[in-house]
Design a protein around this motif. Structure first.
Motif, short mmCIF file in Angstrom:
data_model
loop_
_atom_site.label_atom_id
_atom_site.label_comp_id
_atom_site.label_asym_id
_atom_site.label_seq_id
_atom_site.Cartn_x
_atom_site.Cartn_y
_atom_site.Cartn_z
N ARG A 147 0.86 -1.19 0.00
CA ARG A 147 0.00 0.00 0.00
C ARG A 147 0.90 1.23 0.00
N THR A 148 0.55 2.18 -0.84
CA THR A 148 1.33 3.41 -0.88
C THR A 148 0.62 4.48 -0.05
N HIS B 77 -4.37 5.93 -16.62
CA HIS B 77 -3.55 5.12 -15.72
C HIS B 77 -4.05 5.23 -14.28
N ASP B 78 -4.36 6.45 -13.86
CA ASP B 78 -4.87 6.65 -12.50
C ASP B 78 -6.19 5.93 -12.28
N GLU C 191 -8.02 -1.12 -9.67
CA GLU C 191 -7.29 -2.25 -9.07
C GLU C 191 -7.30 -2.16 -7.55
N ARG C 192 -7.11 -0.96 -7.02
CA ARG C 192 -7.14 -0.77 -5.56
C ARG C 192 -8.49 -1.18 -4.99
N GLU C 193 -9.57 -0.76 -5.67
CA GLU C 193 -10.91 -1.10 -5.21
C GLU C 193 -11.15 -2.60 -5.30
N ARG C 194 -10.67 -3.22 -6.38
CA ARG C 194 -10.82 -4.66 -6.56
C ARG C 194 -10.08 -5.41 -5.45
#
Length: 94
Positions: free
Chosen positions: A3-4, A80-81, A87-90
């Motif tokens: 996680r960033t 891209h964002d 992807e983060r939500e998935r």
């Protein structure tokens, strides 16, 4: 999972300036393209030939590639964002 951390205001400002500069560069490129090719078309029209179509097409391809890199690339429209966010939500849903 990696996680960033959220971006700081300074990082957001730097990224926004970088993206705005890339878009401004494309607008300048497009303006120069239009001006130069309009001049070439006038020169060709005076001579009754169609040679101006070759630089128009070649440079137009370069302008299109430049536009794709700016507007669809990582520094452009945010594609891209949006993919990263999806992807983060998935991943968060698992």
């Amino acid at each position: 999972m990696n996680r960033t951390a959220p971006m700081t205001d300074q990082q957001l400002d730097r990224l926004a300036r970088k993206r705005a500069s890339a878009k401004m560069g494309w607008f300048i490129h497009a303006f120069v393209y239009l001006c130069v090719n309009a001049g070439l078309a006038l020169l060709a029209w005076g001579g009754g030939r169609d040679w101006h179509l070759f630089p128009l097409a070649g440079w137009g391809l370069g302008l299109a590639i430049h536009g794709l890199a700016v507007w669809l690339g990582t520094g452009g429209s945010g594609l891209h964002d949006r993919l990263v966010q999806a992807e983060r939500e998935r991943l968060a849903g698992k």
